[in-house]
Design an enzyme around this catalytic site. Structure first.
Site, short mmCIF file in Angstrom:
data_model
loop_
_atom_site.label_atom_id
_atom_site.label_comp_id
_atom_site.label_asym_id
_atom_site.label_seq_id
_atom_site.Cartn_x
_atom_site.Cartn_y
_atom_site.Cartn_z
N LYS A 58 0.82 -1.22 0.00
CA LYS A 58 0.00 0.00 0.00
C LYS A 58 0.85 1.26 0.00
O LYS A 58 0.61 2.19 -0.79
CB LYS A 58 -0.92 0.00 1.22
CG LYS A 58 -1.64 1.33 1.49
CD LYS A 58 -2.58 1.73 0.39
CE LYS A 58 -3.15 3.14 0.60
NZ LYS A 58 -4.09 3.22 1.72
N LYS B 287 1.52 11.11 5.23
CA LYS B 287 1.83 10.02 6.16
C LYS B 287 2.24 8.76 5.41
O LYS B 287 3.22 8.10 5.75
CB LYS B 287 0.61 9.73 7.03
CG LYS B 287 0.77 8.53 7.97
CD LYS B 287 -0.58 7.93 8.34
CE LYS B 287 -1.26 7.29 7.16
NZ LYS B 287 -2.52 6.59 7.47
#
Length: 296
Positions: free
Chosen positions: A174, A242
């Site tokens: 991811k 992030k």
């Protein structure tokens, strides 16, 4: 749909994913930190139960799905006071769809395992439109047995479900994917600025790029938003920052440089400094425009 599901976290993505589980016929209990959001969701889905705490949601469920911001929130929701694990029965399966990085996923999985609860990390990609219509791409990490048990839940929320490997590997896939997406979005923004400075028709530019080797999901999704300065949030810029940071941490640990992603991190950081953290990450164009001295 015999397994009962608790869904914890009803933000931009989570609310849409939970709605697809409800439509698929799962017996669903939901919880959200901001209770008003959970009440609004329950009003729209009258068959869904509303829990006051993660523990209450997990107590009557076989599978617990989390969709929150980061590893600290996942740890709190699952393992903290009134966390799901305090009331979940042994044999409960947790599916974390948040993006937390592999180290956090493995650490949380180890803590849950001590309570005889198994974890599948299953971060998603596709932003809110694909969450809405249940066509997310989901990359899962965990044991084969846990993945097969999780599959019916994941298939209700996504179109492409990939078992990436053991626990934590879904997270690695991811964050690499998102670092590539963010970097591509920055390249699209710079291409638009070059075109603007050169005086070409940007409609012609994007049409040709979209039909040629310059085509990409980010061109399709972000070019118009950048040109119109429409930062309606599909995926928050602070969340993309992030994820890029997590990717760079993983690359550093593996001894593999990712220089383009590092540059993108700095662009996103500058956009955060301009107050765009809650905007869609298309807002990175503001930083690129300032560097080019040109507004689209």
């Amino acid at each position: 749909m015999s397994e009962r599901v608790a869904f914890l976290g009803l933000g931009i993505m989570g609310s849409r994913m939970a709605a697809n589980l409800a439509r698929a016929g799962f017996e669903l209990t939901v919880w959200n930190r901001t209770e008003a959001k959970a009440q609004a969701f329950s009003a729209e889905h009258p068959d869904v139960k509303l829990a006051r705490t993660p523990a209450q949601a997990a107590a009557g469920s076989d599978i617990v799905v989390t969709m929150v911001v980061d590893g600290d929130q996942v740890r709190e929701v699952l393992l903290g006071e009134d966390g799901a694990a305090t009331a979940a029965r042994p044999g409960t399966l947790c599916i974390d769809c948040s993006t937390v990085g592999p180290m956090a996923a493995r650490s949380i999985g180890e803590a849950l395992s001590a309570r005889r609860i198994e974890l599948v990390d299953a971060p998603v990609t596709g932003s809110s439109p694909k969450a809405q219509d249940g066509t997310l791409t989901i990359m899962a990490g965990g044991s084969d047995q846990a993945f097969q048990r999780a599959r019916p839940v994941l298939e209700a929320m996504g179109r492409l479900i990939v078992h990436a490997g053991p626990l934590g590997d879904g997270q690695i896939v991811k964050v690499i994917n998102n670092a590539v997406a963010a970097t591509n979005a920055a390249v699209v923004g710079e291409a638009l600025l070059v075109g603007a400075r050169a005086g070409v028709d940007l409609d012609a530019l994007t049409e040709v790029m979209g039909a040629g080797s310059g085509a990409s999901a980010m061109l399709e999704l972000k070019a118009r938003a950048m040109r119109e300065h429409d930062y309606t949030t599909l995926f928050k810029l602070e969340h993309m920052l992030k994820d890029v940071r997590l990717c760079l941490e993983q690359g550093q640990a593996a001894g593999a440089p990712f220089q383009f992603a590092a540059l993108t991190r700095e662009i996103l950081t500058a956009a955060m400094g301009r107050g765009h953290g809650d905007d869609d990450f298309a807002a990175l164009i503001e930083v690129l425009e300032a560097a080019a001295g040109t507004k689209l």
